[in-house]
Design a protein around this motif. Sequence first.
Motif, short mmCIF file in Angstrom:
data_model
loop_
_atom_site.label_atom_id
_atom_site.label_comp_id
_atom_site.label_asym_id
_atom_site.label_seq_id
_atom_site.Cartn_x
_atom_site.Cartn_y
_atom_site.Cartn_z
N ALA A 197 12.24 -10.89 35.26
CA ALA A 197 12.91 -11.12 36.57
C ALA A 197 12.94 -12.53 36.74
N GLY A 198 14.03 -12.90 37.21
CA GLY A 198 14.44 -14.13 37.07
C GLY A 198 15.01 -14.75 35.82
N SER A 199 15.07 -15.90 35.74
CA SER A 199 15.80 -16.49 34.50
C SER A 199 14.84 -16.44 33.25
N HIS A 200 13.62 -16.55 33.14
CA HIS A 200 12.58 -16.82 32.12
C HIS A 200 12.35 -15.26 31.34
N LEU A 201 12.69 -15.57 30.00
CA LEU A 201 12.25 -14.45 28.96
C LEU A 201 10.80 -14.56 28.94
N PHE A 202 10.22 -13.61 28.49
CA PHE A 202 8.56 -13.59 28.21
C PHE A 202 8.14 -13.13 26.88
N ASN A 203 7.01 -13.36 26.52
CA ASN A 203 6.20 -12.90 25.39
C ASN A 203 5.54 -11.59 25.81
N PHE A 204 5.18 -10.82 24.77
CA PHE A 204 4.15 -9.65 24.90
C PHE A 204 3.43 -9.61 23.47
N SER A 205 2.48 -9.21 23.69
CA SER A 205 1.45 -8.59 22.64
C SER A 205 0.81 -7.40 23.06
N VAL A 206 0.44 -6.45 22.14
CA VAL A 206 -0.37 -5.11 22.66
C VAL A 206 -1.20 -4.87 21.56
N TRP A 207 -2.41 -4.57 21.76
CA TRP A 207 -3.64 -4.63 20.90
C TRP A 207 -4.22 -3.06 21.22
N THR A 208 -4.95 -2.82 20.20
CA THR A 208 -5.90 -1.36 20.33
C THR A 208 -7.22 -1.78 20.66
N SER A 209 -7.59 -2.86 20.72
CA SER A 209 -8.75 -3.63 21.21
C SER A 209 -8.71 -4.54 22.39
N THR A 210 -9.81 -4.85 22.67
CA THR A 210 -9.95 -5.88 23.85
C THR A 210 -9.86 -7.30 23.75
N GLN A 211 -9.63 -8.35 24.40
CA GLN A 211 -9.72 -9.98 23.97
C GLN A 211 -10.91 -10.15 23.68
N GLU A 212 -12.10 -9.42 24.45
CA GLU A 212 -13.42 -9.84 24.05
C GLU A 212 -14.02 -9.55 22.81
N ARG A 213 -13.37 -7.99 22.32
CA ARG A 213 -13.79 -7.68 21.11
C ARG A 213 -13.47 -8.50 20.11
N LEU A 214 -11.88 -9.08 20.13
CA LEU A 214 -11.34 -9.93 19.17
C LEU A 214 -12.06 -11.05 19.00
N ALA A 215 -12.56 -11.68 20.15
CA ALA A 215 -13.26 -12.99 20.16
C ALA A 215 -14.70 -12.75 19.47
N ASP A 216 -15.28 -11.56 19.60
CA ASP A 216 -16.73 -11.59 19.11
C ASP A 216 -16.76 -11.03 17.59
N ALA A 217 -15.61 -10.37 17.27
CA ALA A 217 -15.80 -9.85 15.71
C ALA A 217 -15.49 -11.07 14.82
N THR A 218 -16.44 -11.11 13.74
CA THR A 218 -16.17 -12.21 12.80
C THR A 218 -15.52 -11.72 11.45
N HIS A 219 -15.30 -10.35 11.40
CA HIS A 219 -14.68 -9.92 10.17
C HIS A 219 -13.62 -8.58 10.90
N ILE A 220 -12.78 -8.31 10.33
CA ILE A 220 -11.61 -7.29 10.67
C ILE A 220 -12.26 -5.70 10.70
N HIS A 221 -13.33 -5.61 9.50
CA HIS A 221 -14.03 -4.22 9.49
C HIS A 221 -15.02 -4.20 10.73
#
Length: 184
Positions: free
Chosen positions: A104-128
């Motif tokens: 809406a308006g003149s600016h384009l946007f970015n998006f990302s979509v995850w199967t996890s939460t931001q907290e879980r991404l930050a807390d995990a040390t390895h992908i598994h």
Amino acid sequence: KSTFKITGDGAITIDSSFSARKELERFGMQISLPEEFQQVTYYGLGPQETMPDRLTGARVGKFKTTVDQLNHDYVRPQENGNRSQVRWVHLSNGNGKGVAIRKAGSHLFNFSVWTSTQERLADATHIHALAKADTITLNIDLIQKGVGGDVPAGGQPQPEFRLLPGESYQLAFVIQPIKESDFF
């Protein structure tokens, strides 16, 4: 400051502005959606992940994919899958019902979509060790900080790719329920 305008057809227009007092990583909003919304169609840069300082390898187009295909499993879990210069994105289930987000308006946007939460991404040390959530995390951002400088394995992004103190930002978008048959 954020304003929300809701119309009778279920569309919500969100207009948010912010003046940064410190350097930011991103400016946007995060929404949790039902995990059934696995189908993703968008019009923007792709088909691969893009960031403000990593755009030249992508092209503008309409892309159809899935949430899992948008995720990138880095060895160390981190934010991933960003798509830049987006005009609209649809997330839907197998029956074509879901949500549409459009600029809406003149600016384009970015998006990302995850199967996890931001907290879980930050807390995990390895992908598994990264556990999937029972919801989808959708990020709608005006802008994010660039991913890196000119020196391998370190360095800050160039100033034009940083969100520095004293800058003002405004993001406006519309989110509404959809049936894919309404658009395709």
